[in-house]
Write a protein that holds these residues in place. Structure first.
Motif, PDB file in Angstrom:
ATOM      1  N   ASP A  56      -3.175   1.734   8.964  1.00 51.11           N
ATOM      2  CA  ASP A  56      -3.226   0.936  10.193  1.00 51.11           C
ATOM      3  C   ASP A  56      -2.889  -0.506   9.816  1.00 51.11           C
ATOM      4  N   ILE A  57      -1.746  -0.993  10.269  1.00 49.91           N
ATOM      5  CA  ILE A  57      -1.317  -2.355   9.954  1.00 49.91           C
ATOM      6  C   ILE A  57      -1.817  -3.301  11.047  1.00 49.91           C
ATOM      7  N   PRO A  58      -2.507  -4.385  10.683  1.00 49.44           N
ATOM      8  CA  PRO A  58      -3.021  -5.313  11.703  1.00 49.44           C
ATOM      9  C   PRO A  58      -1.957  -5.719  12.694  1.00 49.44           C
ATOM     10  N   GLY A  59      -2.405  -5.945  13.941  1.00 45.55           N
ATOM     11  CA  GLY A  59      -1.506  -6.147  15.072  1.00 45.55           C
ATOM     12  C   GLY A  59      -0.425  -7.179  14.884  1.00 45.55           C
ATOM     13  N   LEU A  60       0.785  -6.783  15.263  1.00 42.12           N
ATOM     14  CA  LEU A  60       1.932  -7.688  15.222  1.00 42.12           C
ATOM     15  C   LEU A  60       2.094  -8.335  16.593  1.00 42.12           C
TER      16      LEU A  60
ATOM     17  N   MET B 187       0.803  -1.219   0.000  1.00 38.90           N
ATOM     18  CA  MET B 187       0.000   0.000   0.000  1.00 38.90           C
ATOM     19  C   MET B 187       0.840   1.274   0.000  1.00 38.90           C
ATOM     20  N   ILE B 188       0.305   2.277  -0.691  1.00 37.14           N
ATOM     21  CA  ILE B 188       0.942   3.587  -0.726  1.00 37.14           C
ATOM     22  C   ILE B 188       0.463   4.387   0.485  1.00 37.14           C
ATOM     23  N   ALA B 189       1.307   4.498   1.477  1.00 37.45           N
ATOM     24  CA  ALA B 189       0.970   5.277   2.674  1.00 37.45           C
ATOM     25  C   ALA B 189       2.227   6.000   3.141  1.00 37.45           C
ATOM     26  N   ASP B 190       2.052   7.219   3.637  1.00 34.63           N
ATOM     27  CA  ASP B 190       3.192   7.991   4.139  1.00 34.63           C
ATOM     28  C   ASP B 190       3.596   7.535   5.537  1.00 34.63           C
ATOM     29  N   VAL B 191       2.586   7.185   6.334  1.00 33.92           N
ATOM     30  CA  VAL B 191       2.810   6.841   7.738  1.00 33.92           C
ATOM     31  C   VAL B 191       2.128   5.509   8.031  1.00 33.92           C
ATOM     32  N   GLY B 192       2.834   4.639   8.740  1.00 36.38           N
ATOM     33  CA  GLY B 192       2.256   3.353   9.131  1.00 36.38           C
ATOM     34  C   GLY B 192       2.140   3.248  10.637  1.00 36.38           C
ATOM     35  N   LEU B 193       1.006   2.712  11.097  1.00 39.33           N
ATOM     36  CA  LEU B 193       0.796   2.479  12.527  1.00 39.33           C
ATOM     37  C   LEU B 193       1.205   1.057  12.861  1.00 39.33           C
ATOM     38  N   VAL B 194       2.124   0.892  13.791  1.00 34.15           N
ATOM     39  CA  VAL B 194       2.534  -0.440  14.213  1.00 34.15           C
ATOM     40  C   VAL B 194       2.385  -0.560  15.722  1.00 34.15           C
ATOM     41  N   GLY B 195       2.327  -1.792  16.186  1.00 36.93           N
ATOM     42  CA  GLY B 195       2.184  -2.043  17.610  1.00 36.93           C
ATOM     43  C   GLY B 195       1.463  -3.349  17.856  1.00 36.93           C
ATOM     44  N   PHE B 196       1.453  -3.777  19.101  1.00 42.17           N
ATOM     45  CA  PHE B 196       0.770  -5.011  19.472  1.00 42.17           C
ATOM     46  C   PHE B 196      -0.734  -4.885  19.212  1.00 42.17           C
ATOM     47  N   PRO B 197      -1.442  -6.020  19.145  1.00 43.02           N
ATOM     48  CA  PRO B 197      -2.910  -5.945  19.034  1.00 43.02           C
ATOM     49  C   PRO B 197      -3.520  -5.231  20.239  1.00 43.02           C
ATOM     50  N   ASN B 198      -4.619  -4.528  19.970  1.00 43.17           N
ATOM     51  CA  ASN B 198      -5.423  -3.901  21.032  1.00 43.17           C
ATOM     52  C   ASN B 198      -4.691  -2.800  21.801  1.00 43.17           C
TER      53      ASN B 198
ATOM     54  N   GLY C 155      -0.118  -1.139  30.658  1.00 42.28           N
ATOM     55  CA  GLY C 155       0.259  -2.490  31.064  1.00 42.28           C
ATOM     56  C   GLY C 155      -0.892  -3.306  31.624  1.00 42.28           C
ATOM     57  N   ILE C 156      -2.139  -2.933  31.315  1.00 45.85           N
ATOM     58  CA  ILE C 156      -3.289  -3.616  31.924  1.00 45.85           C
ATOM     59  C   ILE C 156      -3.468  -5.053  31.412  1.00 45.85           C
ATOM     60  N   GLU C 157      -2.788  -5.397  30.339  1.00 46.86           N
ATOM     61  CA  GLU C 157      -2.879  -6.769  29.835  1.00 46.86           C
ATOM     62  C   GLU C 157      -1.741  -7.640  30.361  1.00 46.86           C
ATOM     63  N   GLY C 158      -0.992  -7.081  31.311  1.00 45.78           N
ATOM     64  CA  GLY C 158       0.053  -7.877  31.951  1.00 45.78           C
ATOM     65  C   GLY C 158       1.384  -7.864  31.224  1.00 45.78           C
ATOM     66  N   ARG C 159       1.522  -7.017  30.203  1.00 43.04           N
ATOM     67  CA  ARG C 159       2.788  -6.937  29.472  1.00 43.04           C
ATOM     68  C   ARG C 159       3.550  -5.687  29.892  1.00 43.04           C
ATOM     69  N   ASP C 160       4.858  -5.741  29.727  1.00 44.35           N
ATOM     70  CA  ASP C 160       5.702  -4.597  30.044  1.00 44.35           C
ATOM     71  C   ASP C 160       5.825  -3.710  28.806  1.00 44.35           C
ATOM     72  N   PRO C 161       5.520  -2.399  28.898  1.00 44.82           N
ATOM     73  CA  PRO C 161       5.551  -1.519  27.716  1.00 44.82           C
ATOM     74  C   PRO C 161       6.908  -1.502  27.000  1.00 44.82           C
ATOM     75  N   ILE C 162       7.995  -1.480  27.759  1.00 43.39           N
ATOM     76  CA  ILE C 162       9.326  -1.439  27.139  1.00 43.39           C
ATOM     77  C   ILE C 162       9.601  -2.755  26.398  1.00 43.39           C
ATOM     78  N   GLU C 163       9.178  -3.847  27.000  1.00 41.81           N
ATOM     79  CA  GLU C 163       9.354  -5.149  26.346  1.00 41.81           C
ATOM     80  C   GLU C 163       8.527  -5.223  25.065  1.00 41.81           C
ATOM     81  N   ASP C 164       7.307  -4.665  25.103  1.00 40.51           N
ATOM     82  CA  ASP C 164       6.471  -4.609  23.891  1.00 40.51           C
ATOM     83  C   ASP C 164       7.176  -3.835  22.784  1.00 40.51           C
ATOM     84  N   PHE C 165       7.735  -2.705  23.137  1.00 38.34           N
ATOM     85  CA  PHE C 165       8.436  -1.853  22.172  1.00 38.34           C
ATOM     86  C   PHE C 165       9.594  -2.617  21.535  1.00 38.34           C
ATOM     87  N   ASN C 166      10.359  -3.313  22.367  1.00 39.22           N
ATOM     88  CA  ASN C 166      11.512  -4.066  21.865  1.00 39.22           C
ATOM     89  C   ASN C 166      11.083  -5.185  20.910  1.00 39.22           C
ATOM     90  N   LYS C 167      10.032  -5.893  21.271  1.00 38.40           N
ATOM     91  CA  LYS C 167       9.591  -7.039  20.469  1.00 38.40           C
ATOM     92  C   LYS C 167       9.096  -6.605  19.087  1.00 38.40           C
TER      93      LYS C 167
END
Length: 425
Positions: A212-216, A157-168, A248-260
């Motif tokens: 918006d790219i589906p959750g990784l 897809m032709i997009a200037d900006v992509g949204l990435v991140g965990f699901p939800n 972190g309400i889903e029990g994950r660490d934000p920094i760890e999410d960023f790294n993954k």
């Protein structure tokens, strides 16, 4: 249904055969050979249609064949060259040759076109084969075969900006707030099952396309979760907005999410690590988020990233994010996905050496080969000059030498498709 990859077979049209014809009218003083040339076969062409958003049309139909050129006619009239077969694709379609895995074309803008299979040239009529000693040739040239190949279509897809991140983590909510897109939003993972596009307008009057790219998830580059199917759509983006659930309400660490997530991007395509990345700590309306935010910001900014805080639900901090993203987009050059080394060049495609098969079947030497089959059309075996032309071509292609090497003796039968003749040295 959103389809962003397809494998299809394409074949261009064969050129029309040249004609064998003679003018013999009483009042035509300059009579003689009058066979017209065959018309050219149709090319297979891909063209961008900005109204398309998916490769759905290629999911069920996988074979596309262009028309053949018309045969030449009497009185030097040439056969008609046919229209190209034009196939429409969405902007952002990459076309690869399956055999070499090289890129034939990267079609990005409305109206971009690429020929993926060239039509065969029409054969020459017998008017072209006259010489000082051959005044009335009784043969013509068969039309050339078209090209055929399997190709792979990939929509990026032709997009200037992509949204990435965990699901939800709030990507779809963010997209729905800053654009007129209407993605599915719900409080469970993998709500988004296809990329969504929207146009964002900043307070400075600029605009950019946001995807918006589906959750990784961890392992996405290996096929785990949904992200692996859609990671190709971040390859064209100039800027990545990495949204992290800092609560972190889903029990994950934000920094760890960023790294993954960054590790998944790197493993999929190392070039993605060079993209400008804006980090957004989302869900700041939740008390736990405010407790985690400062430590998260300190760690991520130490790595050289710009960090914003935001609540997509209450719209707090959203304007700052999109205005900054708009500025970065303007400062960043367009992404070139394909290097010169990855492009398929027609001059680098070596034509496949034609295989002429000769088999001894119960004492009969059977010959097969496409060029020889075309040669048969060209020859009038009741005309001595035409037969001599046939013998010359057979000699040039080494057929007689191969028959000799295989033990053919004078008087042995040789069969070339519908033609049978006796072999003599």
């Amino acid at each position: 249904m959103f389809i962003d990859k397809a494998r299809i077979f394409v074949k261009s049209g064969k050129g029309g055969n040249g004609a064998v014809s003679f003018r013999k009218e009483k009042y035509v003083p300059a009579g003689g050979p009058a066979g017209g040339d065959g018309g050219n076969g149709g090319n297979v062409v891909f063209e961008v249609d900005e109204g398309l958003r998916t490769l759905m049309d290629f999911r069920y139909k996988t074979k596309y064949v262009a028309e053949n050129g018309e045969d030449g006619k009497k009185k030097r009239m040439h056969g008609k060259s046919v229209e190209d077969l034009v196939l429409k694709v969405p902007p952002g379609t990459l076309i690869r040759d399956e055999e070499t895995n090289l890129v034939i074309a990267d079609l990005r803008k409305h109206g971009d076109r690429a020929i993926v299979a060239k039509g065969g040239f029409g054969g020459r009529g017998n008017t072209h084969f006259t010489t000082a000693i051959r005044q009335a040739p009784s043969f013509a040239e068969a039309g050339k075969e078209g090209q055929e190949r399997w190709i792979v279509l990939e929509l990026k897809m032709i997009a200037d900006v992509g949204l990435v991140g965990f699901p939800n983590v709030g990507k779809s909510t963010f997209l729905s707030v800053v654009t007129k897109a209407k993605p599915k939003i719900a409080n469970y993972h993998f709500t988004t099952i296809k990329p969504n596009l929207g146009v964002v307008k900043t307070k400075f009057g600029d605009s950019f396309v946001l995807a918006d790219i589906p959750g990784l998830i961890e392992g996405a580059h290996e096929g785990i979760g949904l992200g692996h199917a859609f990671l190709r759509h971040v390859e064209r983006t100039k800027v990545l907005i990495h949204i992290v659930d800092v609560s972190g309400i889903e029990g994950r660490d934000p920094i760890e999410d960023f790294n993954k997530i960054n590790e998944e991007l790197k493993l999929y395509n190392d070039k993605l690590t060079t993209r400008s990345q804006i980090v957004v700590a989302n869900k700041m309306d939740i008390p736990e988020a405010r407790e985690n935010y400062e430590a998260f910001k300190e760690e991520i900014e130490k790595r050289g990233y710009k960090v914003f805080s935001m609540s997509a639900a209450t719209r707090e901090g959203i304007d700052e994010v999109i205005n900054y993203a708009g500025t970065i987009v303007k400062e960043t050059e367009d992404i070139e996905l394909v290097s010169e080394e990855e492009m398929l060049k027609e001059e680098d495609i070596k034509p496949k050496k034609e295989e002429i098969e000769i088999n001894n079947e119960d004492g009969v030497f059977v010959i097969e080969g496409k060029s020889l089959q075309r040669l048969l059309y060209s020859v009038n075996f009741e005309d001595m000059e035409s037969v001599q032309y046939f013998q010359k071509i057979m000699e040039k292609k080494g057929v007689f030498q191969r028959l000799k090497d295989m033990g053919a003796q004078d008087g042995d039968t040789v069969r070339l498709y519908d033609l049978e003749f006796e072999y003599y040295e």
